[in-house]
Design a protein around this motif. Structure first.
Motif, PDB file in Angstrom:
ATOM      1  N   GLY A  52       0.827  -1.213   0.000  1.00  0.00           N
ATOM      2  CA  GLY A  52       0.000   0.000   0.000  1.00  0.00           C
ATOM      3  C   GLY A  52       0.855   1.254   0.000  1.00  0.00           C
ATOM      4  N   ALA A  53       1.887   1.247   0.825  1.00  0.00           N
ATOM      5  CA  ALA A  53       2.795   2.403   0.884  1.00  0.00           C
ATOM      6  C   ALA A  53       3.539   2.564  -0.436  1.00  0.00           C
ATOM      7  N   HIS A  54       3.961   1.425  -1.017  1.00  0.00           N
ATOM      8  CA  HIS A  54       4.683   1.474  -2.289  1.00  0.00           C
ATOM      9  C   HIS A  54       3.780   2.040  -3.385  1.00  0.00           C
ATOM     10  N   PHE A  55       2.531   1.589  -3.380  1.00  0.00           N
ATOM     11  CA  PHE A  55       1.601   2.093  -4.393  1.00  0.00           C
ATOM     12  C   PHE A  55       1.469   3.616  -4.297  1.00  0.00           C
ATOM     13  N   HIS A  56       1.346   4.125  -3.084  1.00  0.00           N
ATOM     14  CA  HIS A  56       1.238   5.581  -2.916  1.00  0.00           C
ATOM     15  C   HIS A  56       2.477   6.297  -3.457  1.00  0.00           C
ATOM     16  N   ARG A  57       3.637   5.694  -3.269  1.00  0.00           N
ATOM     17  CA  ARG A  57       4.867   6.337  -3.799  1.00  0.00           C
ATOM     18  C   ARG A  57       4.862   6.325  -5.321  1.00  0.00           C
ATOM     19  N   LEU A  58       4.394   5.215  -5.902  1.00  0.00           N
ATOM     20  CA  LEU A  58       4.344   5.135  -7.369  1.00  0.00           C
ATOM     21  C   LEU A  58       3.379   6.190  -7.926  1.00  0.00           C
ATOM     22  N   ALA A  59       2.203   6.304  -7.291  1.00  0.00           N
ATOM     23  CA  ALA A  59       1.218   7.285  -7.754  1.00  0.00           C
ATOM     24  C   ALA A  59       1.789   8.699  -7.635  1.00  0.00           C
ATOM     25  N   GLN A  60       2.466   8.955  -6.536  1.00  0.00           N
ATOM     26  CA  GLN A  60       3.065  10.281  -6.339  1.00  0.00           C
ATOM     27  C   GLN A  60       4.068  10.587  -7.449  1.00  0.00           C
ATOM     28  N   PRO A  67       8.125   9.416 -15.955  1.00  0.00           N
ATOM     29  CA  PRO A  67       7.508   8.596 -16.999  1.00  0.00           C
ATOM     30  C   PRO A  67       6.942   7.274 -16.453  1.00  0.00           C
ATOM     31  N   ALA A  68       5.762   6.932 -16.956  1.00  0.00           N
ATOM     32  CA  ALA A  68       5.063   5.728 -16.472  1.00  0.00           C
ATOM     33  C   ALA A  68       5.902   4.473 -16.674  1.00  0.00           C
ATOM     34  N   VAL A  69       6.672   4.415 -17.745  1.00  0.00           N
ATOM     35  CA  VAL A  69       7.439   3.201 -18.018  1.00  0.00           C
ATOM     36  C   VAL A  69       8.482   2.948 -16.924  1.00  0.00           C
ATOM     37  N   GLU A  70       9.067   4.038 -16.419  1.00  0.00           N
ATOM     38  CA  GLU A  70      10.045   3.885 -15.318  1.00  0.00           C
ATOM     39  C   GLU A  70       9.361   3.400 -14.047  1.00  0.00           C
ATOM     40  N   ILE A  71       8.186   3.961 -13.787  1.00  0.00           N
ATOM     41  CA  ILE A  71       7.462   3.595 -12.553  1.00  0.00           C
ATOM     42  C   ILE A  71       6.971   2.149 -12.641  1.00  0.00           C
ATOM     43  N   SER A  72       6.556   1.743 -13.834  1.00  0.00           N
ATOM     44  CA  SER A  72       6.053   0.371 -14.003  1.00  0.00           C
ATOM     45  C   SER A  72       7.146  -0.652 -13.704  1.00  0.00           C
ATOM     46  N   GLN A  73       8.382  -0.304 -14.016  1.00  0.00           N
ATOM     47  CA  GLN A  73       9.489  -1.230 -13.698  1.00  0.00           C
ATOM     48  C   GLN A  73       9.592  -1.426 -12.187  1.00  0.00           C
ATOM     49  N   LEU A  83       0.141  -5.492  -6.181  1.00  0.00           N
ATOM     50  CA  LEU A  83       0.622  -4.166  -6.591  1.00  0.00           C
ATOM     51  C   LEU A  83       0.682  -4.044  -8.113  1.00  0.00           C
ATOM     52  N   HIS A  84       1.049  -5.131  -8.795  1.00  0.00           N
ATOM     53  CA  HIS A  84       1.152  -5.077 -10.254  1.00  0.00           C
ATOM     54  C   HIS A  84      -0.224  -4.757 -10.850  1.00  0.00           C
ATOM     55  N   THR A  85      -1.254  -5.416 -10.299  1.00  0.00           N
ATOM     56  CA  THR A  85      -2.620  -5.177 -10.797  1.00  0.00           C
ATOM     57  C   THR A  85      -3.076  -3.764 -10.458  1.00  0.00           C
ATOM     58  N   TRP A  86      -2.838  -3.324  -9.209  1.00  0.00           N
ATOM     59  CA  TRP A  86      -3.252  -1.973  -8.817  1.00  0.00           C
ATOM     60  C   TRP A  86      -2.645  -0.943  -9.758  1.00  0.00           C
ATOM     61  N   TRP A  87      -1.350  -1.153 -10.035  1.00  0.00           N
ATOM     62  CA  TRP A  87      -0.652  -0.138 -10.821  1.00  0.00           C
ATOM     63  C   TRP A  87      -1.138  -0.119 -12.264  1.00  0.00           C
ATOM     64  N   LYS A 138      -6.886   4.217  -2.112  1.00  0.00           N
ATOM     65  CA  LYS A 138      -7.062   3.184  -1.087  1.00  0.00           C
ATOM     66  C   LYS A 138      -6.741   1.814  -1.685  1.00  0.00           C
ATOM     67  N   THR A 139      -5.943   1.049  -0.973  1.00  0.00           N
ATOM     68  CA  THR A 139      -5.562  -0.273  -1.480  1.00  0.00           C
ATOM     69  C   THR A 139      -6.160  -1.408  -0.648  1.00  0.00           C
ATOM     70  N   SER A 140      -7.181  -1.100   0.122  1.00  0.00           N
ATOM     71  CA  SER A 140      -7.868  -2.165   0.866  1.00  0.00           C
ATOM     72  C   SER A 140      -8.567  -3.086  -0.128  1.00  0.00           C
ATOM     73  N   GLN A 141      -8.885  -4.290   0.317  1.00  0.00           N
ATOM     74  CA  GLN A 141      -9.408  -5.279  -0.612  1.00  0.00           C
ATOM     75  C   GLN A 141     -10.894  -5.138  -0.874  1.00  0.00           C
ATOM     76  N   LYS A 142     -11.574  -4.371  -0.041  1.00  0.00           N
ATOM     77  CA  LYS A 142     -13.001  -4.139  -0.249  1.00  0.00           C
ATOM     78  C   LYS A 142     -13.274  -2.644  -0.191  1.00  0.00           C
TER      79      LYS A 142
END
Ligand code: SF4
Length: 279
Positions: A52-60, A67-73, A83-87, A138-142
């Protein structure tokens, strides 16, 4: 007042107080550390929190123009498969909504009842006619119900504080509550955010209620911080053995049902370290 000097009220500590005044007292007045698990599966819980924390950093990073390609790596290297699916869902669904001037990871503060209240926003967008939209990831499952979200301190504080802070963000006299919307984007339901528009009546109610709440906390004596009567809240509270409310942690599988967000603890940051706009 028994609170520490320069105490900042946040959505996290105010929600703690509403959930259980005694938990607030232990955590923020006595600073009691208690060695207990929040949920039964500590390892998976930890991984989920980190993802969840990592996802927030990627979004930021994306929102500030990396560039999205760098973040996707980076996303692909995370051990948590979700996280792969969220992103990838974020990249598919969110960019079309990002029109207008943006403020990323912005902290705003205001004073109510003589106290400072602060809020940190994942994203604020301003449209060309001065309207402001808050996005919260939010990265909660529901995803919880809309009426539950409307009642949360986070929703009430974030919309009120942005209304008050709007003159510092947009030109003119600021933004009316009717021009403010809070969007919760749940990674598990990425197509459509839960959208909560604001209005003047809700603004007035939030201002009165939050002022009263802050004043109540500030004038409380130690004995006033009572244990919650809702014992289900104790299942996911680290102080449960301290309070003689059980020793076993609640099940991770049910964790989201109470909608206790891992992000809430991750982002309960030291606000004095964050640049902010004061109003
Ligand atoms: S265990 Fe229950 S009563 Fe004790 S602090 Fe936590 S929520 Fe409150």
């Amino acid at each position: 007042m028994i609170l520490p000097e320069n105490f900042d009220f946040t959505q996290s500590n105010l929600q703690d107080y509403l959930d259980c005044p005694y938990r607030f007292y232990l955590r923020y007045v006595l600073h009691t550390r208690w060695p207990a698990l929040v949920v039964d599966d500590a390892q998976e819980f930890e991984l989920r929190m980190q993802a969840g924390a990592h996802f927030h950093r990627l979004a930021q990073q994306y929102l500030v123009g990396i560039p999205a390609v760098e973040i996707s790596q980076q996303a692909e290297s995370d051990p948590h498969a979700d996280l792969h699916t969220w992103w990838s869902d974020f990249l598919i669904h969110v960019p079309p909504w990002l029109k207008g001037q943006r403020w990323v990871e912005m902290t705003l503060s205001t004073r109510l009842g003589g106290q400072r209240l602060v809020a940190k926003y994942d994203l604020i967008l301003a449209n060309e006619v001065g309207g402001l939209t808050i996005f919260d990831w939010k990265t909660s499952q529901k995803a919880p119900r809309k009426d539950w979200l409307l009642d949360r301190i986070q929703t009430r504080l974030y919309r009120l504080l942005l209304t008050d802070a709007s003159p510092a963000l947009v030109s003119g006299e600021g933004t009316e509550p009717e021009q403010i919307v809070m969007n919760y984007w749940f990674a598990a339901y990425p197509q459509t955010p839960i959208s909560l528009p604001y209005n003047k009546a809700a603004y007035e109610r939030d201002r009165a209620d939050l002022t009263q709440l802050v004043e109540r906390i500030c004038t409380s004596e130690a004995a006033d911080f009572e244990r919650t009567s809702e014992v289900r809240r104790c299942r996911y509270c680290v102080y449960r053995s301290h309070c003689d409310r059980g020793v076993e942690a609640g099940a991770l599988a049910d964790f989201d049902d109470l909608a206790l967000q891992p992000e809430e603890s991750i982002f309960n940051t030291a606000f004095e370290d964050i640049p902010e706009i004061q109003i």
